[in-house]
Design an enzyme around this catalytic site. Structure first.
Site, mmCIF file in Angstrom:
data_model
loop_
_atom_site.group_PDB
_atom_site.id
_atom_site.type_symbol
_atom_site.label_atom_id
_atom_site.label_comp_id
_atom_site.label_asym_id
_atom_site.label_seq_id
_atom_site.Cartn_x
_atom_site.Cartn_y
_atom_site.Cartn_z
ATOM 1 N N GLU A 35 0.930 -1.190 0.002
ATOM 2 C CA GLU A 35 0.000 0.099 0.079
ATOM 3 C C GLU A 35 0.949 1.275 -0.034
ATOM 4 O O GLU A 35 0.602 2.266 -0.650
ATOM 5 C CB GLU A 35 -0.875 0.025 1.239
ATOM 6 C CG GLU A 35 -2.135 -1.226 0.980
ATOM 7 C CD GLU A 35 -2.964 -0.749 -0.090
ATOM 8 O OE1 GLU A 35 -3.290 0.363 -0.496
ATOM 9 O OE2 GLU A 35 -3.573 -1.671 -0.584
ATOM 10 N N TYR A 118 -6.502 6.332 4.574
ATOM 11 C CA TYR A 118 -6.963 5.410 3.325
ATOM 12 C C TYR A 118 -5.977 4.038 3.808
ATOM 13 O O TYR A 118 -6.474 3.058 3.571
ATOM 14 C CB TYR A 118 -6.390 5.900 2.034
ATOM 15 C CG TYR A 118 -6.174 4.803 1.017
ATOM 16 C CD1 TYR A 118 -7.179 4.250 0.484
ATOM 17 C CD2 TYR A 118 -4.779 4.301 0.755
ATOM 18 C CE1 TYR A 118 -7.165 3.153 -0.151
ATOM 19 C CE2 TYR A 118 -4.554 3.403 -0.002
ATOM 20 C CZ TYR A 118 -5.845 2.439 -0.404
ATOM 21 O OH TYR A 118 -5.602 1.443 -1.369
ATOM 22 N N ASP A 136 -9.722 5.186 -2.347
ATOM 23 C CA ASP A 136 -8.799 5.903 -3.107
ATOM 24 C C ASP A 136 -9.253 6.490 -4.387
ATOM 25 O O ASP A 136 -10.436 6.516 -4.527
ATOM 26 C CB ASP A 136 -7.513 4.712 -3.287
ATOM 27 C CG ASP A 136 -8.074 3.677 -4.431
ATOM 28 O OD1 ASP A 136 -9.382 3.776 -4.891
ATOM 29 O OD2 ASP A 136 -7.366 3.237 -5.316
ATOM 30 N N CYS A 191 -12.944 1.258 -15.363
ATOM 31 C CA CYS A 191 -13.501 2.561 -15.230
ATOM 32 C C CYS A 191 -12.482 3.481 -15.137
ATOM 33 O O CYS A 191 -12.274 4.028 -14.093
ATOM 34 C CB CYS A 191 -14.385 2.487 -13.934
ATOM 35 S SG CYS A 191 -15.530 4.074 -13.950
ATOM 36 N N CYS A 198 -16.319 1.226 -20.994
ATOM 37 C CA CYS A 198 -17.792 0.775 -20.418
ATOM 38 C C CYS A 198 -18.599 -0.207 -21.043
ATOM 39 O O CYS A 198 -19.437 -0.850 -20.469
ATOM 40 C CB CYS A 198 -18.729 2.175 -20.888
ATOM 41 S SG CYS A 198 -17.752 3.663 -20.156
ATOM 42 N N CYS A 201 -17.778 -3.230 -18.618
ATOM 43 C CA CYS A 201 -17.818 -2.877 -17.222
ATOM 44 C C CYS A 201 -19.028 -3.941 -16.777
ATOM 45 O O CYS A 201 -20.188 -3.809 -17.447
ATOM 46 C CB CYS A 201 -18.218 -1.500 -17.155
ATOM 47 S SG CYS A 201 -18.780 -0.921 -15.490
ATOM 48 N N CYS A 207 -24.758 2.532 -13.738
ATOM 49 C CA CYS A 207 -23.975 3.651 -13.963
ATOM 50 C C CYS A 207 -24.745 4.795 -14.224
ATOM 51 O O CYS A 207 -25.446 4.829 -15.285
ATOM 52 C CB CYS A 207 -22.511 3.314 -14.783
ATOM 53 S SG CYS A 207 -21.680 4.801 -14.773
#
Length: 285
Positions: A35, A118, A136, A191, A198, A201, A207
């Site tokens: 991370e 985060y 994030d 995305c 798209c 997706c 969406c």
């Protein structure tokens, strides 16, 4: 909401990238390392350095005892090398406060050097399988499009955005952890900020942005950070020289088109603890 959650997590289960920090048996420490490395750095650039780092320093105690110069050399070209210093400070804090084991408590995680909201949430979710709000830039973008019908989220995270994001996180720990990983993966691979796919997706039918015809962003201009000629580039050049040098480097041997900028960047590296100046020479600490 449940249909959306199921569609996204099922897609993730079938399509997740085989990143090494996702492998079975990775320790909480390995998750924290990943991370920190992934902050402002693409996963493709982190893959090799993470593997090398974990082989060399597989536990907090190993990194805590390492010479700082070796730590900075191992960080290499990942960028933002202060992250390496913070990671070593976090390792030392884990050893001193938690007997060398990463704590499974959000407040204790937040108290570690370099660990913000985060990172603490990500460690809770991905290291310990706990329900948390992992928000994030990728997750923020996914939710901005799904819920708000806008191409990009605002530059700054808001309390209202966090409240809305919590509404998408499943109640159970395991489901919540899977949701967080899936939402991040969707933003990173599908995305995306530019040219989102798209057509493939898994949650396109949910969406709001797609339903509205993918309206263009009408907020403040999103300008990419410059690189050429910046202090960041100058500092990076200096650090590259220091990492490669077997001995302290004479300040007179450092070259950069702008002498005043070079002096400023040398001073800032010393102030940040990334370099040590002595007798007209510069070296890693």
């Amino acid at each position: 909401m449940r249909d959306l959650q199921h569609s996204l997590t099922a897609w993730f289960a079938a399509n997740a990238r085989p990143l090494p920090w996702r492998a079975a048996g990775v320790t909480p420490w390995g998750i924290l390392v990943s991370e920190i490395m992934l902050q402002q750095t693409p996963a493709a650039r982190v893959h090799g350095p993470w593997l090398a780092w974990m082989e060399r320093w597989p536990a907090p105690a190993d990194l805590a005892e390492a010479p700082t110069a070796d730590v900075l050399r191992a960080w290499g070209r990942l960028g933002y090398p202060r992250r390496a210093l913070r990671l070593q400070k976090a390792a030392r804090a884990v050893v001193a406060r938690h007997d060398g084991e990463l704590p499974e408590d959000e407040d204790a995680l937040l108290a570690l050097p370099g660990v913000g909201s985060y990172t603490a949430a990500a460690v809770l979710a991905f290291a310990f399988g706990r329900r948390s709000l992992v928000l994030d830039v990728n997750v923020r973008r996914v939710l901005a499009r799904l819920a708000d019908g806008v191409e990009h989220p605002s530059r700054s995270e808001t309390a209202a955005e966090r409240r809305r994001a919590w509404g998408y996180v499943p109640e159970g720990d395991a489901d919540a952890s899977m949701w967080s990983a899936a939402a991040m993966e969707l933003g990173a691979t599908t995305c995306t900020a530019r040219n989102p796919a798209c057509g493939r997706c898994p949650v396109a039918e949910h969406c709001a942005w797609l339903a509205a015809g993918k309206p263009a962003w009408d907020g403040p201009a999103r300008v990419a950070q410059p690189w050429e000629g910046t202090d960041r580039q100058c500092r990076g050049r200096i650090m590259a020289v220091l990492r490669a040098a077997p001995a302290p480097v004479a300040l007179a041997d450092l070259t950069w088109p702008d002498a005043a900028q070079l002096d400023r960047c040398v001073g800032s590296l010393v102030d940040d603890g990334l370099a040590v100046a002595s007798d007209g020479h510069l070296a890693l600490p």
